[in-house]
Structures are given as C-alpha cells and as structure tokens.
Design an enzyme around this catalytic site. Structure first.
Site, PDB file in Angstrom:
ATOM      1  N   ASP A  57       0.849  -1.202   0.000  1.00  0.00           N
ATOM      2  CA  ASP A  57       0.000   0.000   0.000  1.00  0.00           C
ATOM      3  C   ASP A  57       0.884   1.251   0.000  1.00  0.00           C
ATOM      4  OD1 ASP A  57       0.903  -0.091   2.582  1.00  0.00           O
ATOM      5  OD2 ASP A  57      -1.038   0.338   3.504  1.00  0.00           O
ATOM      6  N   LYS A 126      -1.382  -9.301   2.907  1.00  0.00           N
ATOM      7  CA  LYS A 126      -0.704  -8.750   4.099  1.00  0.00           C
ATOM      8  C   LYS A 126      -1.648  -7.767   4.773  1.00  0.00           C
ATOM      9  CE  LYS A 126       2.828  -5.605   4.003  1.00  0.00           C
ATOM     10  NZ  LYS A 126       2.264  -4.547   4.879  1.00  0.00           N
ATOM     11  N   GLU A 194       8.718  -3.914  11.114  1.00  0.00           N
ATOM     12  CA  GLU A 194       9.182  -2.629  10.573  1.00  0.00           C
ATOM     13  C   GLU A 194       9.666  -1.715  11.692  1.00  0.00           C
ATOM     14  OE1 GLU A 194       6.687  -0.803   7.607  1.00  0.00           O
ATOM     15  OE2 GLU A 194       7.866   1.050   7.613  1.00  0.00           O
TER      16      GLU A 194
HETATM   17  O1  KIV Z   1       3.487  -1.110   1.710  1.00  0.00           O
HETATM   18  C1  KIV Z   1       4.673  -1.451   1.830  1.00  0.00           C
HETATM   19  O2  KIV Z   1       5.516  -1.202   0.960  1.00  0.00           O
HETATM   20  C2  KIV Z   1       5.037  -2.174   3.032  1.00  0.00           C
HETATM   21  C3  KIV Z   1       6.485  -2.505   3.222  1.00  0.00           C
HETATM   22  C4  KIV Z   1       7.248  -1.301   3.571  1.00  0.00           C
HETATM   23  C5  KIV Z   1       6.673  -3.599   4.198  1.00  0.00           C
HETATM   24  O3  KIV Z   1       4.201  -2.469   3.830  1.00  0.00           O
END
Ligand code: KIV
Length: 278
Positions: A57, A126, A194
């Site tokens: 996202d 995710k 993170e």
């Molecule tokens: O959206 C994204 O790019 C992420 C990564 C930084 C893990 O969630």
C-alpha cells in the site's frame, strides 16, 4: 511432481509457495521480498529471483502521489496487484490490504482478501497489526487465504503512533514479541517487522517458527523487504537509514528524458532510420 527446476540463477523453486519460505527458515536460508506495482518491474524482479513481490500500500506514496499510505483504495490496489500477478512466473505475489478495508471486522477483512485472491490473482495477503488482528487472520486462514502480518511501525497507524517512530524500544519490546506470537498462533505464514531495534527483531526471529521479514529491523531477520523506488534510487530526497541504495535509476531516467527532449527540439530525432517510406 517436483517444484525444483534449474533456473538461470541456479537451482531454485519453480513457483514460490508459503511452505518454501517456511522451509527456508528451517534450513537457515534467507530470502528476499521487494515491492512491485506494475508489469515490467514485476517481470524484472521475478527474473532476478526475488522470492516475494509485495504490492504494497506504499503505492499510495510511490505510485499515486499521496503523502501517506492511508488514501489508497481497494480498487487501486486491485488494479496494481493484477498487473503484478499476471507478470510473474516464480515469485509469490503478496497483496497489501489498504487502510479501512479489514479493520472493522474479521468478515470485512475476509471479504476484502477474497477480492485480492479472486480478482487480482494474489497468492497471499498482508495486513497491519498484532494481537488485535487475530480474528481477521484466523478468519482468512480458515477460508484458505495465506496471511502475512506486519507489526512494529505500521504506516497505516502513523497518526495513532505519532509519526514515523521506532517501535519496541525499552519496556515495549515485550509487546512486539507478544504481537509476533499472537499472529503466528492465529495462522500467519510470516510477519513483517518494521522499524524495530535489531536485538528485539533477533529475539522475535529466534522465538518464532514462521519467518520474520525485516525492514529497518537489522540483519537477524529471516528475510528482508525494501520499497524498490528507495532501493534502486528512483525516489528523490533523503532515504531512511535502513535503506541501502543499489542503483541510481532516477539519474538514468533523467539523462534519457533530457537527451530525448534535446533531440526533439533540435530535430535530431526522428532520423531517417525511424521514418517509414512510401
Ligand atoms: O506497503 C509497503 O511497501 C510495506 C512494506 C514497507 C513492508 O508495507
């Protein structure tokens, strides 16, 4: 049927599945995740052997020009995820559920996740959050959807967390460990950590059976993820400390676009070799 083939970059897996990622952890082999948001980057990263492509996202900031990850919509994410999943042969494609599309309830999350799998061809999804996301993770995994969790600094909660801040320092380290165990027990196949101190990430990695994927979480994680525009130098401006810059794609594009503009202005392009005859 064996899923092992000889690829240009050595013996490798024909199509990466979640169980491969877990077996790699058990064998002590690290694996790579990168963001991808379109066909050509997906093709290149797939060919390079990147195990997991995350249609993050972070497209909100890196594709759609928003300041944060909050405004990106399910429809926007589905379009990007479709482009990526149609373009890979080997990488596992992970669709990122955007802000507001799963937090309300396990049912809302399940219905959004099914759209990523059915309409966009994602192989897994995710979501952000630890203990509070247990019902969502359980519902999705019960419904046949592999889930990668994301804890530590979670950009969708940037306003609640008070900005981009390292999570899990001091007494709050235990919270990171508890969140990691909760998402594992709920059925997540992996967890992104993170902006977590390296020693905390190392402890989580040691104590979990599922792979940890670090971004700003030090070298002890089982896998690493970066936003490609950061890692390969498309983005301008200051990079976070945890990013290593592998290329300067921005300069390559800038030089090419400048040369093209000059050629058009001077009449050097198109030449006879670019022109059709009658
Ligand atoms: O959206 C994204 O790019 C992420 C990564 C930084 C893990 O969630």
């Amino acid at each position: 049927m064996s899923e092992e083939v000889d690829a240009p970059y050595g013996p490798t897996i024909k199509r990466v599945r979640t169980h491969h990622l877990q077996e790699m952890k058990r064998r002590g082999e690290r694996w790579a995740m990168l963001t991808a948001y379109d066909m050509y980057t997906a093709q290149v990263f797939d060919e390079a052997g990147v195990e997991v492509l995350l249609v993050g996202d972070s497209a909100s900031n890196n594709v759609f020009g928003n300041e944060t990850s909050l405004p990106v919509t399910v429809e926007e994410m589905l379009s990007l995820t479709r482009g990526v999943s149609r373009s890979v042969t080997r990488s596992l494609v992970l669709g990122d559920l955007p802000f507001g599309s799963y937090q309300a309830s396990a049912e809302q999350g399940y219905l959004t996740a099914t759209r990523f799998m059915k309409e966009a061809g994602a192989h897994a999804v995710k979501l952000e959050g630890g203990r509070e996301m247990v019902p969502q993770i359980e519902r999705m995994t019960r419904g046949g959807i592999p889930v990668c969790a994301h804890i530590g600094f979670t950009p969708q909660s940037e306003h609640a967390l008070g900005g981009y801040r390292i999570q899990g320092r001091g007494e709050t380290a235990q919270r990171i460990l508890d969140d990691a165990k909760a998402v594992q027990d709920a059925g997540a196949f992996a967890v992104v950590l993170e902006m977590v101190p390296g020693d905390v990430a190392a402890r989580v990695t040691e104590e979990l059976e599922i792979p940890t994927v670090g971004i700003g979480a030090g070298p002890e994680c089982d896998a690493q993820v970066l936003v490609w525009q950061d890692a390969f130098g498309l983005r301008s401006g200051r990079l976070p400390r945890f990013v290593k810059q592998y290329a300067d794609v921005r300069t390559v594009l800038l030089d090419a676009a400048t040369a093209y503009t000059q050629d058009v202005r001077s009449g050097t392009f198109p030449g006879p070799e670019h022109t059709f005859e009658t």
